[in-house]
Design an enzyme around this catalytic site. Structure first.
Site, PDB file in Angstrom:
ATOM      1  CB  SER A  10      -8.721  34.013   4.370  1.00 51.68           C
ATOM      2  OG  SER A  10      -7.644  34.573   3.706  1.00 51.68           O
ATOM      3  CG  HIS A  61     -11.238  38.470   2.532  1.00 50.16           C
ATOM      4  ND1 HIS A  61     -12.055  37.443   2.138  1.00 50.16           N
ATOM      5  CD2 HIS A  61      -9.964  38.000   2.427  1.00 50.16           C
ATOM      6  CE1 HIS A  61     -11.304  36.405   1.813  1.00 50.16           C
ATOM      7  NE2 HIS A  61     -10.043  36.726   1.984  1.00 50.16           N
ATOM      8  CD  GLU A  87     -15.794  37.934   1.212  1.00 44.57           C
ATOM      9  OE1 GLU A  87     -16.598  37.114   0.785  1.00 44.57           O
ATOM     10  OE2 GLU A  87     -14.888  37.637   2.020  1.00 44.57           O
ATOM     11  CG  ASN A 109     -12.043  31.902   1.725  1.00 47.55           C
ATOM     12  OD1 ASN A 109     -11.671  31.127   0.847  1.00 47.55           O
ATOM     13  ND2 ASN A 109     -11.376  33.003   2.019  1.00 47.55           N
TER      14      ASN A 109
HETATM   15  P1  NAI Z   1       2.469  36.260   2.987  1.00 49.20           P
HETATM   16  O1  NAI Z   1       3.061  35.114   3.741  1.00 49.20           O
HETATM   17  O2  NAI Z   1       2.775  36.431   1.536  1.00 49.20           O
HETATM   18  O3  NAI Z   1       2.872  37.647   3.716  1.00 49.20           O
HETATM   19  C1  NAI Z   1       2.713  37.865   5.088  1.00 49.20           C
HETATM   20  C2  NAI Z   1       3.761  38.881   5.525  1.00 49.20           C
HETATM   21  O4  NAI Z   1       3.463  39.280   6.876  1.00 49.20           O
HETATM   22  C3  NAI Z   1       5.208  38.343   5.538  1.00 49.20           C
HETATM   23  O5  NAI Z   1       6.029  39.193   4.756  1.00 49.20           O
HETATM   24  C4  NAI Z   1       5.612  38.367   7.013  1.00 49.20           C
HETATM   25  O6  NAI Z   1       6.976  38.717   7.217  1.00 49.20           O
HETATM   26  C5  NAI Z   1       4.687  39.452   7.562  1.00 49.20           C
HETATM   27  N1  NAI Z   1       4.408  39.358   8.996  1.00 49.20           N
HETATM   28  C6  NAI Z   1       4.131  38.241   9.721  1.00 49.20           C
HETATM   29  N2  NAI Z   1       3.868  38.585  11.006  1.00 49.20           N
HETATM   30  C7  NAI Z   1       3.993  39.938  11.084  1.00 49.20           C
HETATM   31  C8  NAI Z   1       3.809  40.888  12.125  1.00 49.20           C
HETATM   32  N3  NAI Z   1       3.482  40.499  13.370  1.00 49.20           N
HETATM   33  N4  NAI Z   1       3.979  42.207  11.848  1.00 49.20           N
HETATM   34  C9  NAI Z   1       4.327  42.608  10.597  1.00 49.20           C
HETATM   35  N5  NAI Z   1       4.502  41.756   9.563  1.00 49.20           N
HETATM   36  C10 NAI Z   1       4.332  40.427   9.805  1.00 49.20           C
HETATM   37  O7  NAI Z   1       0.883  36.162   3.241  1.00 49.20           O
HETATM   38  P2  NAI Z   1      -0.305  36.688   2.304  1.00 49.20           P
HETATM   39  O8  NAI Z   1      -0.645  35.649   1.296  1.00 49.20           O
HETATM   40  O9  NAI Z   1       0.000  38.061   1.851  1.00 49.20           O
HETATM   41  O10 NAI Z   1      -1.517  36.703   3.353  1.00 49.20           O
HETATM   42  C11 NAI Z   1      -1.607  37.703   4.350  1.00 49.20           C
HETATM   43  C12 NAI Z   1      -2.998  37.677   4.950  1.00 49.20           C
HETATM   44  O11 NAI Z   1      -3.967  37.847   3.910  1.00 49.20           O
HETATM   45  C13 NAI Z   1      -3.393  36.392   5.688  1.00 49.20           C
HETATM   46  O12 NAI Z   1      -4.249  36.731   6.749  1.00 49.20           O
HETATM   47  C14 NAI Z   1      -4.153  35.610   4.621  1.00 49.20           C
HETATM   48  O13 NAI Z   1      -5.049  34.676   5.155  1.00 49.20           O
HETATM   49  C15 NAI Z   1      -4.891  36.764   3.928  1.00 49.20           C
HETATM   50  N6  NAI Z   1      -5.289  36.485   2.553  1.00 49.20           N
HETATM   51  C16 NAI Z   1      -4.467  35.815   1.682  1.00 49.20           C
HETATM   52  C17 NAI Z   1      -4.886  35.563   0.379  1.00 49.20           C
HETATM   53  C18 NAI Z   1      -4.000  34.836  -0.590  1.00 49.20           C
HETATM   54  O14 NAI Z   1      -4.529  34.305  -1.583  1.00 49.20           O
HETATM   55  N7  NAI Z   1      -2.694  34.821  -0.405  1.00 49.20           N
HETATM   56  C19 NAI Z   1      -6.203  35.991  -0.115  1.00 49.20           C
HETATM   57  C20 NAI Z   1      -6.962  36.759   0.862  1.00 49.20           C
HETATM   58  C21 NAI Z   1      -6.520  36.951   2.141  1.00 49.20           C
END
Ligand code: NAI
Length: 293
Positions: free
Chosen positions: A120, A141, A153, A191
């Site tokens: 993000s 994104h 994006e 963002n």
């Molecule tokens: P989340 O916390 O729901 O999921 C992240 C997952 O990644 C977890 O299951 C974790 O175990 C796993 N993980 C962490 N480190 C790892 C690694 N080294 N290798 C493999 N798996 C790993 O997070 P979410 O919300 O899905 O966000 C993920 C990404 O997407 C972040 O970069 C966030 O900024 C971006 N994002 C999130 C949005 C949202 O509204 N939640 C919207 C747009 C982008």
């Protein structure tokens, strides 16, 4: 570039499972990997429930729902990504961790495999700098919930090859999404442009001009947004959005327009992070949103 048929998704949280959903629905094979095997299992179970519900509502056939689920394979190691034409990363929002992952992925995938980040706020150029072939890296994104938020994006880093972004944009259209091309600047478009609503909403609450619920009601009903800033912060959850706010503020050299608020710092520390915790700016009980007393 060859048409993308098999994609890897690394990170099986809210975003990874959403990306897996739209890809599988578009007929792609998906390899889903997470450092937590439980997260992969939970993601597959949530996808199964989503597709069951869509089939029950008549929005897809039972056969298509079953086929979509079968297209999502659980990966148990990064090496399972070896024959993907694209790997989309949706892991924790930390530059060091993402850079390590991209460097490791390069050792696994083919020369022409595209590596994309769902970050993000982090710089695509900075992530790509960990790679021997930074031209294959771009931002992809998506927004939460991925299946409903139809814009994505596509971000070109300073070293991204233009055809990489073209291929991601073409794939987005195949998955029923609208790609918008952006340059690698903190927060990209949404963002960056959308940050004002959050930061000003927080200022209004901090100055006790209005309550969270009043700000949300005005932004929804008067300004026409689907959600107000506090409803959106509760949906995203502060453990995800607070680091994004801080990161964008710092990357613009402490530009006051992007300054986060102590309101979110305190709530994050207290665990009042949003819907997924049952309490954020609102309280969530039995699927209903309530204004705290
Ligand atoms: P989340 O916390 O729901 O999921 C992240 C997952 O990644 C977890 O299951 C974790 O175990 C796993 N993980 C962490 N480190 C790892 C690694 N080294 N290798 C493999 N798996 C790993 O997070 P979410 O919300 O899905 O966000 C993920 C990404 O997407 C972040 O970069 C966030 O900024 C971006 N994002 C999130 C949005 C949202 O509204 N939640 C919207 C747009 C982008």
């Amino acid at each position: 570039m060859k048409e993308i048929q098999t994609i890897g998704v690394v990170g099986a949280g809210a975003m990874g499972r959403g990306i897996a959903q739209i890809a599988a629905q578009a007929g792609l094979r998906v390899r889903l990997y997470d450092t937590s095997a439980d997260a992969v299992a939970a993601a597959r179970e949530s996808l199964r429930q989503t597709w069951d519900k869509l089939a029950q509502k008549g929005k897809m056939s039972a056969a298509d729902a079953q086929a979509a689920l079968e297209r999502v394979e659980s990966a148990t190691a990064l090496t399972d990504m070896s024959n993907c034409q694209l790997v989309v990363e949706a892991i924790v929002e930390r530059l060091d961790v993402k850079r390590d992952l991209f460097a490791a992925l390069e050792g696994v995938v083919a020369e022409d495999c595209i590596l994309a980040s769902n970050t993000s706020s982090l710089s695509i150029t900075a992530i790509a700098a960990a790679c021997k072939r930074p031209q294959r890296v771009a931002g992809y994104h998506f927004f939460n919930p991925v299946a409903l938020m139809k814009v994505v994006e596509v971000i070109d880093g300073l070293r991204s090859a233009p055809e990489v972004g073209d291929a991601l944009a073409e794939l987005a259209r195949r998955m029923g999404h609208t790609p918008v091309r952006a340059k690698d600047m903190p927060g990209f478009i949404v963002n960056h442009a959308g940050r004002g609503m959050n930061t000003e909403g927080l200022r209004v609450a901090q100055e006790a001009v209005a309550t969270f619920a009043q700000v949300d009601a005005v932004m929804r009903e008067q300004a026409g947004f689907r959600m107000g800033p506090f409803e959106l912060l509760d949906l995203t959850a502060l453990d995800v959005s607070h680091p994004v706010m801080e990161s964008i503020y710092r990357q613009f050299f402490d530009e006051p327009r992007f300054r986060p608020s102590p309101i979110t710092t305190v709530r994050l520390a207290g665990g009042l992070i949003g819907r997924k915790a049952g309490e954020g700016f609102y309280v969530y009980a039995d699927g209903q949103k309530q204004v705290p007393a």
